[in-house]
Design a protein around this motif. Structure first.
Motif, PDB file in Angstrom:
ATOM      1  N   LEU A   1       0.661  -1.312  -0.085  1.00 36.14           N
ATOM      2  CA  LEU A   1       0.110  -0.146  -0.057  1.00 36.14           C
ATOM      3  C   LEU A   1       0.620   1.231  -0.002  1.00 36.14           C
ATOM      4  CD1 LEU A   1      -2.792  -1.026   2.534  1.00 36.14           C
ATOM      5  CD2 LEU A   1      -2.924  -0.959  -0.193  1.00 36.14           C
ATOM      6  N   ARG A   2       1.756   1.355   0.830  1.00 34.44           N
ATOM      7  CA  ARG A   2       2.746   2.310   0.771  1.00 34.44           C
ATOM      8  C   ARG A   2       3.409   2.761  -0.587  1.00 34.44           C
ATOM      9  NH1 ARG A   2       4.979   0.364   5.429  1.00 34.44           N
ATOM     10  NH2 ARG A   2       6.496  -0.644   4.329  1.00 34.44           N
ATOM     11  N   LYS A   3       3.730   1.748  -1.426  1.00 36.01           N
ATOM     12  CA  LYS A   3       4.088   1.725  -2.754  1.00 36.01           C
ATOM     13  C   LYS A   3       3.028   1.938  -3.935  1.00 36.01           C
ATOM     14  CE  LYS A   3       7.662  -0.049  -4.553  1.00 36.01           C
ATOM     15  NZ  LYS A   3       8.687  -1.120  -4.941  1.00 36.01           N
ATOM     16  N   GLY A   4       1.647   1.945  -3.479  1.00 36.49           N
ATOM     17  CA  GLY A   4       0.564   2.225  -4.160  1.00 36.49           C
ATOM     18  C   GLY A   4       0.658   1.022  -5.321  1.00 36.49           C
ATOM     19  N   LEU A   5       0.827  -0.090  -4.909  1.00 35.42           N
ATOM     20  CA  LEU A   5       0.779  -1.319  -5.735  1.00 35.42           C
ATOM     21  C   LEU A   5      -0.495  -2.161  -5.647  1.00 35.42           C
ATOM     22  CD1 LEU A   5       4.400  -2.513  -5.295  1.00 35.42           C
ATOM     23  CD2 LEU A   5       3.612  -1.138  -7.387  1.00 35.42           C
ATOM     24  N   SER A   6      -0.927  -2.877  -6.704  1.00 33.55           N
ATOM     25  CA  SER A   6      -2.068  -3.765  -6.492  1.00 33.55           C
ATOM     26  C   SER A   6      -1.489  -4.929  -6.422  1.00 33.55           C
ATOM     27  CB  SER A   6      -2.915  -3.681  -7.883  1.00 33.55           C
ATOM     28  OG  SER A   6      -1.860  -4.426  -9.090  1.00 33.55           O
ATOM     29  N   GLN A   7      -2.459  -5.668  -5.731  1.00 29.83           N
ATOM     30  CA  GLN A   7      -2.051  -7.224  -5.357  1.00 29.83           C
ATOM     31  C   GLN A   7      -1.641  -7.890  -6.573  1.00 29.83           C
ATOM     32  OE1 GLN A   7      -5.422  -9.268  -3.476  1.00 29.83           O
ATOM     33  NE2 GLN A   7      -4.764  -8.498  -1.445  1.00 29.83           N
ATOM     34  N   GLU A   8      -2.107  -7.659  -7.860  1.00 29.43           N
ATOM     35  CA  GLU A   8      -2.200  -8.259  -9.101  1.00 29.43           C
ATOM     36  C   GLU A   8      -0.521  -7.803  -9.449  1.00 29.43           C
ATOM     37  OE1 GLU A   8      -4.867  -6.288  -8.458  1.00 29.43           O
ATOM     38  OE2 GLU A   8      -6.299  -7.969  -8.631  1.00 29.43           O
ATOM     39  N   ARG A   9      -0.190  -6.617  -9.133  1.00 31.88           N
ATOM     40  CA  ARG A   9       1.005  -6.114  -9.459  1.00 31.88           C
ATOM     41  C   ARG A   9       2.268  -6.736  -8.865  1.00 31.88           C
ATOM     42  NH1 ARG A   9       4.271  -2.002 -11.991  1.00 31.88           N
ATOM     43  NH2 ARG A   9       6.374  -2.742 -11.770  1.00 31.88           N
ATOM     44  N   VAL A  10       2.022  -7.005  -7.524  1.00 30.28           N
ATOM     45  CA  VAL A  10       2.953  -7.701  -6.447  1.00 30.28           C
ATOM     46  C   VAL A  10       3.043  -9.171  -6.702  1.00 30.28           C
ATOM     47  CG1 VAL A  10       3.492  -8.495  -4.249  1.00 30.28           C
ATOM     48  CG2 VAL A  10       2.637  -5.888  -4.728  1.00 30.28           C
ATOM     49  N   ALA A  11       1.977  -9.868  -7.294  1.00 32.01           N
ATOM     50  CA  ALA A  11       1.702 -11.174  -7.473  1.00 32.01           C
ATOM     51  C   ALA A  11       2.550 -11.417  -8.681  1.00 32.01           C
ATOM     52  CB  ALA A  11       0.469 -11.630  -7.580  1.00 32.01           C
TER      53      ALA A  11
ATOM     54  N   ILE B   1       3.881 -15.215  -8.473  1.00 27.53           N
ATOM     55  CA  ILE B   1       2.903 -16.011  -8.133  1.00 27.53           C
ATOM     56  C   ILE B   1       1.416 -15.766  -8.262  1.00 27.53           C
ATOM     57  CG2 ILE B   1       4.232 -16.785  -6.029  1.00 27.53           C
ATOM     58  CD1 ILE B   1       2.820 -14.916  -4.201  1.00 27.53           C
ATOM     59  N   THR B   2       0.401 -16.496  -8.097  1.00 27.19           N
ATOM     60  CA  THR B   2      -0.919 -16.214  -8.593  1.00 27.19           C
ATOM     61  C   THR B   2      -1.447 -15.116  -7.597  1.00 27.19           C
ATOM     62  OG1 THR B   2      -1.996 -17.655  -7.211  1.00 27.19           O
ATOM     63  CG2 THR B   2      -1.433 -18.261  -9.575  1.00 27.19           C
ATOM     64  N   VAL B   3      -2.248 -14.530  -8.158  1.00 33.39           N
ATOM     65  CA  VAL B   3      -3.160 -13.353  -7.340  1.00 33.39           C
ATOM     66  C   VAL B   3      -3.821 -14.032  -6.021  1.00 33.39           C
ATOM     67  CG1 VAL B   3      -4.956 -11.591  -7.127  1.00 33.39           C
ATOM     68  CG2 VAL B   3      -3.449 -11.531  -9.092  1.00 33.39           C
ATOM     69  N   TYR B   4      -4.396 -15.418  -6.272  1.00 32.96           N
ATOM     70  CA  TYR B   4      -4.951 -16.178  -5.285  1.00 32.96           C
ATOM     71  C   TYR B   4      -4.136 -16.285  -4.377  1.00 32.96           C
ATOM     72  CZ  TYR B   4      -7.936 -20.269  -4.076  1.00 32.96           C
ATOM     73  OH  TYR B   4      -8.608 -20.950  -3.233  1.00 32.96           O
TER      74      TYR B   4
ATOM     75  N   THR C   1       7.194 -20.440   0.989  1.00 30.52           N
ATOM     76  CA  THR C   1       8.139 -20.842   1.132  1.00 30.52           C
ATOM     77  C   THR C   1       9.166 -19.640   1.317  1.00 30.52           C
ATOM     78  OG1 THR C   1       8.893 -20.409  -1.268  1.00 30.52           O
ATOM     79  CG2 THR C   1       8.293 -22.780  -0.761  1.00 30.52           C
ATOM     80  N   PHE C   2      10.456 -19.876   1.517  1.00 29.53           N
ATOM     81  CA  PHE C   2      11.234 -18.448   1.864  1.00 29.53           C
ATOM     82  C   PHE C   2      11.474 -18.145   0.640  1.00 29.53           C
ATOM     83  CE2 PHE C   2      15.551 -16.554   1.704  1.00 29.53           C
ATOM     84  CZ  PHE C   2      15.374 -15.809   2.951  1.00 29.53           C
ATOM     85  N   ASP C   3      11.853 -18.344  -0.478  1.00 33.96           N
ATOM     86  CA  ASP C   3      12.000 -17.921  -1.973  1.00 33.96           C
ATOM     87  C   ASP C   3      10.707 -17.188  -2.218  1.00 33.96           C
ATOM     88  OD1 ASP C   3      13.285 -17.911  -4.397  1.00 33.96           O
ATOM     89  OD2 ASP C   3      11.668 -18.890  -5.099  1.00 33.96           O
ATOM     90  N   THR C   4       9.500 -17.669  -2.120  1.00 35.21           N
ATOM     91  CA  THR C   4       8.231 -16.860  -2.230  1.00 35.21           C
ATOM     92  C   THR C   4       8.318 -15.526  -1.410  1.00 35.21           C
ATOM     93  OG1 THR C   4       6.996 -18.647  -2.905  1.00 35.21           O
ATOM     94  CG2 THR C   4       5.825 -16.777  -2.452  1.00 35.21           C
ATOM     95  N   MET C   5       8.498 -15.593  -0.134  1.00 30.91           N
ATOM     96  CA  MET C   5       8.503 -14.560   0.777  1.00 30.91           C
ATOM     97  C   MET C   5       9.458 -13.481   0.348  1.00 30.91           C
ATOM     98  SD  MET C   5       8.032 -15.989   4.600  1.00 30.91           S
ATOM     99  CE  MET C   5       9.539 -17.085   4.617  1.00 30.91           C
ATOM    100  N   LEU C   6      10.636 -13.980   0.030  1.00 29.82           N
ATOM    101  CA  LEU C   6      11.832 -13.005  -0.440  1.00 29.82           C
ATOM    102  C   LEU C   6      11.539 -12.386  -1.763  1.00 29.82           C
ATOM    103  CD1 LEU C   6      14.714 -12.081  -0.245  1.00 29.82           C
ATOM    104  CD2 LEU C   6      15.569 -13.810  -1.568  1.00 29.82           C
ATOM    105  N   ARG C   7      10.686 -13.027  -2.792  1.00 26.44           N
ATOM    106  CA  ARG C   7      10.383 -12.605  -3.864  1.00 26.44           C
ATOM    107  C   ARG C   7       9.223 -11.337  -3.833  1.00 26.44           C
ATOM    108  NH1 ARG C   7       8.047 -16.792  -7.308  1.00 26.44           N
ATOM    109  NH2 ARG C   7       8.626 -18.158  -5.679  1.00 26.44           N
ATOM    110  N   ILE C   8       8.365 -11.545  -2.621  1.00 24.10           N
ATOM    111  CA  ILE C   8       7.349 -10.757  -2.302  1.00 24.10           C
ATOM    112  C   ILE C   8       7.888  -9.562  -1.868  1.00 24.10           C
ATOM    113  CG2 ILE C   8       5.486 -10.200  -0.637  1.00 24.10           C
ATOM    114  CD1 ILE C   8       4.642 -13.428  -1.297  1.00 24.10           C
ATOM    115  N   LEU C   9       9.130  -9.483  -0.866  1.00 21.62           N
ATOM    116  CA  LEU C   9       9.616  -8.509  -0.221  1.00 21.62           C
ATOM    117  C   LEU C   9      10.183  -7.587  -1.125  1.00 21.62           C
ATOM    118  CD1 LEU C   9      10.751 -10.132   3.098  1.00 21.62           C
ATOM    119  CD2 LEU C   9       9.072  -8.399   2.853  1.00 21.62           C
ATOM    120  N   LEU C  10      11.085  -8.116  -2.056  1.00 23.57           N
ATOM    121  CA  LEU C  10      11.713  -7.490  -3.402  1.00 23.57           C
ATOM    122  C   LEU C  10      10.851  -6.841  -4.330  1.00 23.57           C
ATOM    123  CD1 LEU C  10      14.476 -10.277  -4.214  1.00 23.57           C
ATOM    124  CD2 LEU C  10      14.802  -7.981  -2.889  1.00 23.57           C
ATOM    125  N   ALA C  11       9.534  -7.330  -4.150  1.00 21.58           N
ATOM    126  CA  ALA C  11       8.629  -6.559  -5.124  1.00 21.58           C
ATOM    127  C   ALA C  11       7.724  -5.632  -4.290  1.00 21.58           C
ATOM    128  CB  ALA C  11       7.607  -7.644  -5.592  1.00 21.58           C
TER     129      ALA C  11
END
Length: 155
Positions: free
Chosen positions: A29-39, A44-47, A66-76
């Motif tokens: 939300l701070r970056k003004g991103l949609s769930q779709e964009r971060v996913a 990963i899927t929006v779901y 997974t750790f890999d998924t968490m890292l990719r979300i944080l980087l996004a």
């Protein structure tokens, strides 16, 4: 090591999943991103992303990324500044006094002054004393290999 009963362990996992979900939601939300964009950026899927943000799977079960998924979300969702530049003309890398000449490594940190005082107390080399500038309280120290590391407290 303390072992928790299964129900206490499950409750703790749910609490941690909700806390992680809140962190990534706030960052998004701070970056003004949609769930779709971060996913999409995290691959990963929006779901799946929606479940992670809620701290539970869309079916109401436990979410366990997974750790890999968490890292990719944080980087996004978290800015990471990175820049490279060419070596300045006339720089003789074989003759420099320390490694990393021309490399700028900056990290945002809280309590920069406290970190500076701790490094000084431990005998670390400070290459630029703390100043207040456009990036807040800032100072530079040499890591054990001689690379210059700059810390600042304003994002």
């Amino acid at each position: 090591m303390t072992f928790l009963p299964d129900h206490a362990h499950a409750r703790r996992r749910r609490t941690q999943a909700r806390a992680f979900g809140q962190v990534v939601r706030n960052a998004r939300l701070r970056k003004g991103l949609s769930q779709e964009r971060v996913a999409h950026d995290a691959g990963i899927t929006v779901y799946t992303y929606g479940g992670i943000e809620r701290g539970r799977s869309p079916r109401g079960g436990e979410v366990n990324p997974t750790f890999d998924t968490m890292l990719r979300i944080l980087l996004a969702t978290t800015p990471i500044a990175f820049a490279l530049r060419e070596v300045m003309p006339g720089t003789d890398l074989a003759a420099v006094s320390h490694p990393g000449i021309g490399v700028a490594v900056w990290f945002h940190a809280t309590d920069v002054q406290v970190i500076h005082e701790a490094l000084v107390a431990d005998g670390h080399t400070i290459t630029a004393e703390p100043i207040d500038g456009p990036f807040g309280r800032t100072f530079t120290f040499a890591d054990p290999d001689g690379y210059r590391i700059t810390l600042h407290d304003r994002a």
